[in-house]
Write a protein that holds these residues in place. Sequence first.
Motif, mmCIF file in Angstrom:
data_model
loop_
_atom_site.group_PDB
_atom_site.id
_atom_site.type_symbol
_atom_site.label_atom_id
_atom_site.label_comp_id
_atom_site.label_asym_id
_atom_site.label_seq_id
_atom_site.Cartn_x
_atom_site.Cartn_y
_atom_site.Cartn_z
ATOM 1 N N ALA A 1 -10.215 0.289 -13.621
ATOM 2 C CA ALA A 1 -9.713 1.548 -13.059
ATOM 3 C C ALA A 1 -8.793 2.210 -14.069
ATOM 4 O O ALA A 1 -8.014 1.535 -14.743
ATOM 5 C CB ALA A 1 -8.948 1.266 -11.775
ATOM 6 N N LEU B 1 1.085 3.878 -4.597
ATOM 7 C CA LEU B 1 0.346 5.065 -5.033
ATOM 8 C C LEU B 1 0.693 6.282 -4.168
ATOM 9 O O LEU B 1 0.842 7.391 -4.684
ATOM 10 C CB LEU B 1 -1.164 4.795 -4.991
ATOM 11 N N GLY C 1 0.813 -1.205 0.000
ATOM 12 C CA GLY C 1 0.000 0.000 0.000
ATOM 13 C C GLY C 1 0.851 1.261 0.000
ATOM 14 O O GLY C 1 0.440 2.308 0.495
ATOM 15 N N LEU C 2 2.053 1.154 -0.563
ATOM 16 C CA LEU C 2 2.940 2.324 -0.578
ATOM 17 C C LEU C 2 3.106 2.917 -1.967
ATOM 18 O O LEU C 2 3.489 4.073 -2.111
ATOM 19 C CB LEU C 2 4.331 1.918 -0.062
HETATM 20 N N1 LIG Z 1 -5.686 -0.944 -10.824
HETATM 21 C C1 LIG Z 1 -6.247 -1.198 -9.638
HETATM 22 N N2 LIG Z 1 -7.432 -1.872 -9.551
HETATM 23 C C2 LIG Z 1 -7.999 -2.127 -8.341
HETATM 24 N N3 LIG Z 1 -7.465 -1.755 -7.160
HETATM 25 C C3 LIG Z 1 -6.310 -1.085 -7.175
HETATM 26 C C4 LIG Z 1 -5.635 -0.765 -8.406
HETATM 27 N N4 LIG Z 1 -4.509 -0.087 -8.110
HETATM 28 C C5 LIG Z 1 -4.476 0.023 -6.781
HETATM 29 N N5 LIG Z 1 -5.558 -0.577 -6.200
HETATM 30 C C6 LIG Z 1 -5.883 -0.638 -4.756
HETATM 31 O O1 LIG Z 1 -5.136 0.372 -4.100
HETATM 32 C C7 LIG Z 1 -4.315 -0.213 -3.061
HETATM 33 C C8 LIG Z 1 -3.028 0.573 -2.950
HETATM 34 O O2 LIG Z 1 -2.216 0.397 -4.119
HETATM 35 P P1 LIG Z 1 -0.672 0.624 -4.022
HETATM 36 O O3 LIG Z 1 -0.455 1.898 -3.289
HETATM 37 O O4 LIG Z 1 -0.063 0.476 -5.357
HETATM 38 O O5 LIG Z 1 -0.195 -0.511 -3.047
HETATM 39 P P2 LIG Z 1 0.171 -2.048 -3.281
HETATM 40 O O6 LIG Z 1 0.301 -2.279 -4.769
HETATM 41 O O7 LIG Z 1 1.469 -2.166 -2.555
HETATM 42 O O8 LIG Z 1 -0.950 -2.824 -2.655
HETATM 43 C C9 LIG Z 1 -4.115 -1.655 -3.515
HETATM 44 O O9 LIG Z 1 -3.821 -2.504 -2.432
HETATM 45 C C10 LIG Z 1 -5.478 -1.961 -4.117
HETATM 46 O O10 LIG Z 1 -6.394 -2.253 -3.078
#
Ligand SMILES: Nc1ncnc2c1ncn2[C@@H]1O[C@H](COP(=O)(O)OP(=O)(O)O)[C@@H](O)[C@H]1O
Length: 256
Positions: free
Chosen positions: A243, A219, A216-217
Amino acid sequence: MDKKRIKTELLVHDLKTPIAIIEAGINSLMNNDEKNEPLTERQIKVLTRTLRNIKIAKGLVNDILEVGRSSEGIIDNRRCILCELLMPPMIEIFDLTDHSASERIKACEDINSLKKELSDKGIRLNMDEGLWEKEVYVDPRKINQIFRNLTSNAMKYRKNTIDIHVDIRKNKDQGESLYISVKDDGEGIEKIYHQKIFEAYFQIEDEREHCVRGHGLGLAGILILIEDMGGRMYLESGEGKGARFSVTLPLGVCSI
Ligand SMILES: Nc1ncnc2c1ncn2[C@@H]1O[C@H](COP(=O)(O)OP(=O)(O)O)[C@@H](O)[C@H]1O
Ligand SMILES: [Mg+2]
């Protein structure tokens, strides 16, 4: 920068040394530098998996340090061409999941061969041919990190396909912006989470199994990079509708 953060970042920085030593050790075993007995298939498999995970660890360390640098206002703009911004993340992503695809992508010399390789993997790249060698003035490491995070999330959550758009757009003030969007056809993200997912360590509770559990880091980190470069990130998504993450980044003007 406060002392606690310096300590943490120094620790992260120092992780680079043991990781490099582990990597060198595995490489020397795999290349049989010591002229030992040849490795068995099983040993090669184990070492290949280890090496893949070392690459992930290296990538994470670099990502954390880059976010730290960015927060300190360090933007390393340089002249580069668009394909240099897009190719390394693609190679890295496939390096972890499909090594032969990664080798084929590495060998692509123009946009059409890259489009073909990616489309075999369910990724549609929408980008004008003329932009492939378009010169821009940006921080390549930060753009690589942004593109890699968005694309690897899309790969993780897609059902079948991903659509990537890359474009250069004119701003109202006549300057130019780099536009990148990455869309998947997965379950999408409910509206109530649209703010939350950009917070550090936030992950949507998910019964679906994904091969690699993240932290969860991603984004949260790339949002810092984007904002520090004066850019914006948008999310369009609804439950069951996939998305689309899109990013616009103002392109610096090179004075030399
Ligand atoms: N393309 C996507 N489709 C659905 N959910 C997403 C998508 N990208 C991110 N997420 C959601 O956002 C959360 C945070 O994403 P991110 O910060 O990249 O962390 P990580 O990839 O380490 O879980 C993810 O755990 C997921 O729940
Ligand atoms: Mg992620």
